[in-house]
Design a protein around this motif. Structure first.
Motif, PDB file in Angstrom:
ATOM      1  N   ILE A   1      13.806   7.413 -13.506  1.00 23.76           N
ATOM      2  CA  ILE A   1      13.937   7.228 -15.218  1.00 23.76           C
ATOM      3  C   ILE A   1      14.570   8.542 -15.582  1.00 23.76           C
ATOM      4  O   ILE A   1      14.172   9.600 -14.984  1.00 23.76           O
ATOM      5  N   ASN A   2      15.553   8.035 -16.380  1.00 22.87           N
ATOM      6  CA  ASN A   2      16.123   9.383 -17.026  1.00 22.87           C
ATOM      7  C   ASN A   2      17.029  10.236 -15.864  1.00 22.87           C
ATOM      8  O   ASN A   2      16.708  11.585 -16.190  1.00 22.87           O
ATOM      9  N   GLY A   3      17.177   9.650 -14.995  1.00 26.57           N
ATOM     10  CA  GLY A   3      17.982  10.374 -13.941  1.00 26.57           C
ATOM     11  C   GLY A   3      17.157  11.400 -13.004  1.00 26.57           C
ATOM     12  O   GLY A   3      17.805  12.183 -12.035  1.00 26.57           O
ATOM     13  N   GLY A   4      15.981  11.088 -13.071  1.00 23.50           N
ATOM     14  CA  GLY A   4      15.155  11.999 -12.137  1.00 23.50           C
ATOM     15  C   GLY A   4      15.117  11.495 -10.848  1.00 23.50           C
ATOM     16  O   GLY A   4      15.674  10.863 -10.535  1.00 23.50           O
ATOM     17  N   LYS A   5      14.115  12.382  -9.844  1.00 21.76           N
ATOM     18  CA  LYS A   5      14.055  11.419  -8.635  1.00 21.76           C
ATOM     19  C   LYS A   5      13.252  10.113  -8.733  1.00 21.76           C
ATOM     20  O   LYS A   5      12.386   9.972  -9.551  1.00 21.76           O
ATOM     21  N   SER A   6      13.554   9.458  -7.479  1.00 19.51           N
ATOM     22  CA  SER A   6      12.595   8.044  -7.665  1.00 19.51           C
ATOM     23  C   SER A   6      11.241   8.579  -7.488  1.00 19.51           C
ATOM     24  O   SER A   6      10.638   9.560  -6.436  1.00 19.51           O
ATOM     25  N   PRO A   7      10.346   7.988  -8.021  1.00 18.83           N
ATOM     26  CA  PRO A   7       8.793   8.291  -7.930  1.00 18.83           C
ATOM     27  C   PRO A   7       8.242   7.613  -6.848  1.00 18.83           C
ATOM     28  O   PRO A   7       9.067   6.798  -6.108  1.00 18.83           O
ATOM     29  N   PRO A   8       7.327   8.453  -6.113  1.00 14.98           N
ATOM     30  CA  PRO A   8       6.597   7.881  -5.086  1.00 14.98           C
ATOM     31  C   PRO A   8       5.785   6.648  -4.925  1.00 14.98           C
ATOM     32  O   PRO A   8       5.399   6.195  -4.034  1.00 14.98           O
ATOM     33  N   TRP A   9       5.864   6.286  -6.380  1.00 15.09           N
ATOM     34  CA  TRP A   9       4.979   4.894  -6.449  1.00 15.09           C
ATOM     35  C   TRP A   9       5.868   3.586  -6.949  1.00 15.09           C
ATOM     36  O   TRP A   9       6.809   4.078  -7.495  1.00 15.09           O
ATOM     37  N   GLY A  10       5.564   2.498  -6.626  1.00 21.20           N
ATOM     38  CA  GLY A  10       6.130   1.217  -6.963  1.00 21.20           C
ATOM     39  C   GLY A  10       6.169   1.362  -8.629  1.00 21.20           C
ATOM     40  O   GLY A  10       5.376   1.833  -9.331  1.00 21.20           O
ATOM     41  N   CYS A  11       7.110   0.279  -9.025  1.00 20.83           N
ATOM     42  CA  CYS A  11       7.222   0.158 -10.640  1.00 20.83           C
ATOM     43  C   CYS A  11       6.086  -0.250 -11.466  1.00 20.83           C
ATOM     44  O   CYS A  11       5.856  -0.030 -12.430  1.00 20.83           O
ATOM     45  N   SER A  12       5.137  -0.855 -10.677  1.00 18.77           N
ATOM     46  CA  SER A  12       3.868  -1.369 -11.394  1.00 18.77           C
ATOM     47  C   SER A  12       2.550  -0.297 -11.292  1.00 18.77           C
ATOM     48  O   SER A  12       1.662  -0.610 -11.777  1.00 18.77           O
ATOM     49  N   ASN A  13       2.867   0.733 -10.490  1.00 22.06           N
ATOM     50  CA  ASN A  13       1.466   1.623 -10.643  1.00 22.06           C
ATOM     51  C   ASN A  13       1.383   2.445 -11.708  1.00 22.06           C
ATOM     52  O   ASN A  13       2.147   2.738 -12.572  1.00 22.06           O
ATOM     53  N   PRO A  14       0.074   2.539 -12.049  1.00 19.34           N
ATOM     54  CA  PRO A  14      -0.195   3.165 -13.105  1.00 19.34           C
ATOM     55  C   PRO A  14       0.281   4.829 -13.336  1.00 19.34           C
ATOM     56  O   PRO A  14       0.516   5.253 -14.303  1.00 19.34           O
ATOM     57  N   LYS A  15       0.360   5.245 -12.037  1.00 13.50           N
ATOM     58  CA  LYS A  15       0.925   6.397 -11.920  1.00 13.50           C
ATOM     59  C   LYS A  15       2.495   6.690 -12.582  1.00 13.50           C
ATOM     60  O   LYS A  15       3.214   7.888 -12.714  1.00 13.50           O
ATOM     61  N   ALA A  16       3.018   5.431 -12.480  1.00 15.68           N
ATOM     62  CA  ALA A  16       4.561   5.489 -12.662  1.00 15.68           C
ATOM     63  C   ALA A  16       4.841   6.037 -13.873  1.00 15.68           C
ATOM     64  O   ALA A  16       4.056   5.975 -14.811  1.00 15.68           O
ATOM     65  N   PRO A  17       5.932   6.478 -14.197  1.00 18.63           N
ATOM     66  CA  PRO A  17       6.146   7.223 -15.476  1.00 18.63           C
ATOM     67  C   PRO A  17       6.276   6.181 -16.611  1.00 18.63           C
ATOM     68  O   PRO A  17       6.769   5.265 -16.305  1.00 18.63           O
ATOM     69  N   GLN A  18       5.891   6.568 -17.681  1.00 12.86           N
ATOM     70  CA  GLN A  18       5.728   5.631 -18.813  1.00 12.86           C
ATOM     71  C   GLN A  18       7.147   5.225 -19.362  1.00 12.86           C
ATOM     72  O   GLN A  18       7.958   6.524 -19.261  1.00 12.86           O
ATOM     73  N   ILE A  19       7.464   4.346 -19.715  1.00 13.55           N
ATOM     74  CA  ILE A  19       8.623   4.161 -20.325  1.00 13.55           C
ATOM     75  C   ILE A  19       8.656   4.116 -21.820  1.00 13.55           C
ATOM     76  O   ILE A  19       7.864   3.758 -22.565  1.00 13.55           O
ATOM     77  N   ASN A  20       9.459   5.017 -22.377  1.00 17.17           N
ATOM     78  CA  ASN A  20       9.581   5.504 -24.045  1.00 17.17           C
ATOM     79  C   ASN A  20      10.988   4.972 -24.499  1.00 17.17           C
ATOM     80  O   ASN A  20      11.928   4.784 -23.767  1.00 17.17           O
TER      81      ASN A  20
ATOM     82  N   SER B   1       0.715  -1.282  -0.142  1.00 15.63           N
ATOM     83  CA  SER B   1       0.078  -0.005   0.203  1.00 15.63           C
ATOM     84  C   SER B   1       0.973   1.339   0.120  1.00 15.63           C
ATOM     85  O   SER B   1       0.381   2.246  -0.642  1.00 15.63           O
ATOM     86  N   SER B   2       2.159   1.385   0.628  1.00 15.20           N
ATOM     87  CA  SER B   2       2.799   2.499   0.609  1.00 15.20           C
ATOM     88  C   SER B   2       3.248   2.854  -0.741  1.00 15.20           C
ATOM     89  O   SER B   2       3.601   4.010  -1.022  1.00 15.20           O
ATOM     90  N   LEU B   3       3.696   1.993  -1.608  1.00 17.24           N
ATOM     91  CA  LEU B   3       3.906   2.248  -3.054  1.00 17.24           C
ATOM     92  C   LEU B   3       2.886   2.265  -3.894  1.00 17.24           C
ATOM     93  O   LEU B   3       2.922   2.548  -5.105  1.00 17.24           O
ATOM     94  N   GLN B   4       1.636   1.530  -3.512  1.00 12.24           N
ATOM     95  CA  GLN B   4       0.553   1.671  -4.607  1.00 12.24           C
ATOM     96  C   GLN B   4       0.951   0.496  -5.674  1.00 12.24           C
ATOM     97  O   GLN B   4       0.839   0.894  -6.744  1.00 12.24           O
ATOM     98  N   SER B   5       1.715  -0.291  -5.458  1.00 14.36           N
ATOM     99  CA  SER B   5       2.086  -1.320  -6.297  1.00 14.36           C
ATOM    100  C   SER B   5       2.943  -2.526  -5.954  1.00 14.36           C
ATOM    101  O   SER B   5       2.828  -2.767  -4.613  1.00 14.36           O
ATOM    102  N   LEU B   6       3.216  -3.645  -6.901  1.00 10.80           N
ATOM    103  CA  LEU B   6       3.955  -4.629  -6.408  1.00 10.80           C
ATOM    104  C   LEU B   6       5.418  -3.957  -6.117  1.00 10.80           C
ATOM    105  O   LEU B   6       5.604  -3.098  -6.586  1.00 10.80           O
ATOM    106  N   TYR B   7       5.982  -4.967  -5.601  1.00  5.72           N
ATOM    107  CA  TYR B   7       7.607  -4.276  -5.305  1.00  5.72           C
ATOM    108  C   TYR B   7       8.507  -5.335  -5.923  1.00  5.72           C
ATOM    109  O   TYR B   7       8.470  -6.683  -5.621  1.00  5.72           O
ATOM    110  N   VAL B   8       9.744  -5.102  -6.138  1.00  6.18           N
ATOM    111  CA  VAL B   8      10.967  -5.750  -6.354  1.00  6.18           C
ATOM    112  C   VAL B   8      11.385  -6.231  -5.157  1.00  6.18           C
ATOM    113  O   VAL B   8      12.116  -5.697  -4.333  1.00  6.18           O
ATOM    114  N   GLU B   9      11.494  -7.724  -5.093  1.00 10.19           N
ATOM    115  CA  GLU B   9      12.071  -8.223  -3.964  1.00 10.19           C
ATOM    116  C   GLU B   9      13.602  -8.369  -4.160  1.00 10.19           C
ATOM    117  O   GLU B   9      14.489  -8.216  -3.179  1.00 10.19           O
TER     118      GLU B   9
END
Length: 107
Positions: free
Chosen positions: A78-97, A58-66
């Protein structure tokens, strides 16, 4: 004449564990996120192991990498930005291009 096949779009996966850092070029599959790019890295034999929990955190609103390559406690950006507040599977996480760099850092 035979048409030239269109090359797969590529992304870069950077892994940092302490002083060691590795960089890999990977195919970008449709709909990829920072979690699924790790599965692609394993499928392409760039990394030896990845475990992504199927438990929703719930804190990541996502699955997490064990673990990645046996190491635990990872953060991504992504691209040197800050770590997002969401986990990697959250729909709000940055889109990969195409041509993005996904940097996973062992914390």
């Amino acid at each position: 004449s035979t048409p030239t096949p269109t090359p797969w779009p590529q992304v870069t996966l950077d892994l940092t564990t302490g002083a060691a850092s590795s960089s890999y070029s990977l195919r970008l599959l449709s709909g990829a996120n920072a979690c699924t790019i790790l599965y692609e890295a394993k499928n392409e034999s760039k990394i030896t192991s990845v475990t992504i929990s199927d438990q929703y955190v719930s804190s990541l609103q996502s699955l997490y990498v064990e673990e990645i390559n046996g190491f635990q406690n990872w953060n991504y950006r992504i691209n040197g930005g800050k770590s997002p507040p969401w986990g990697c599977s959250n729909p709000k996480a940055p889109q990969i291009n195409a041509d993005d760099t996904i940097h996973w850092v062992k914390s």
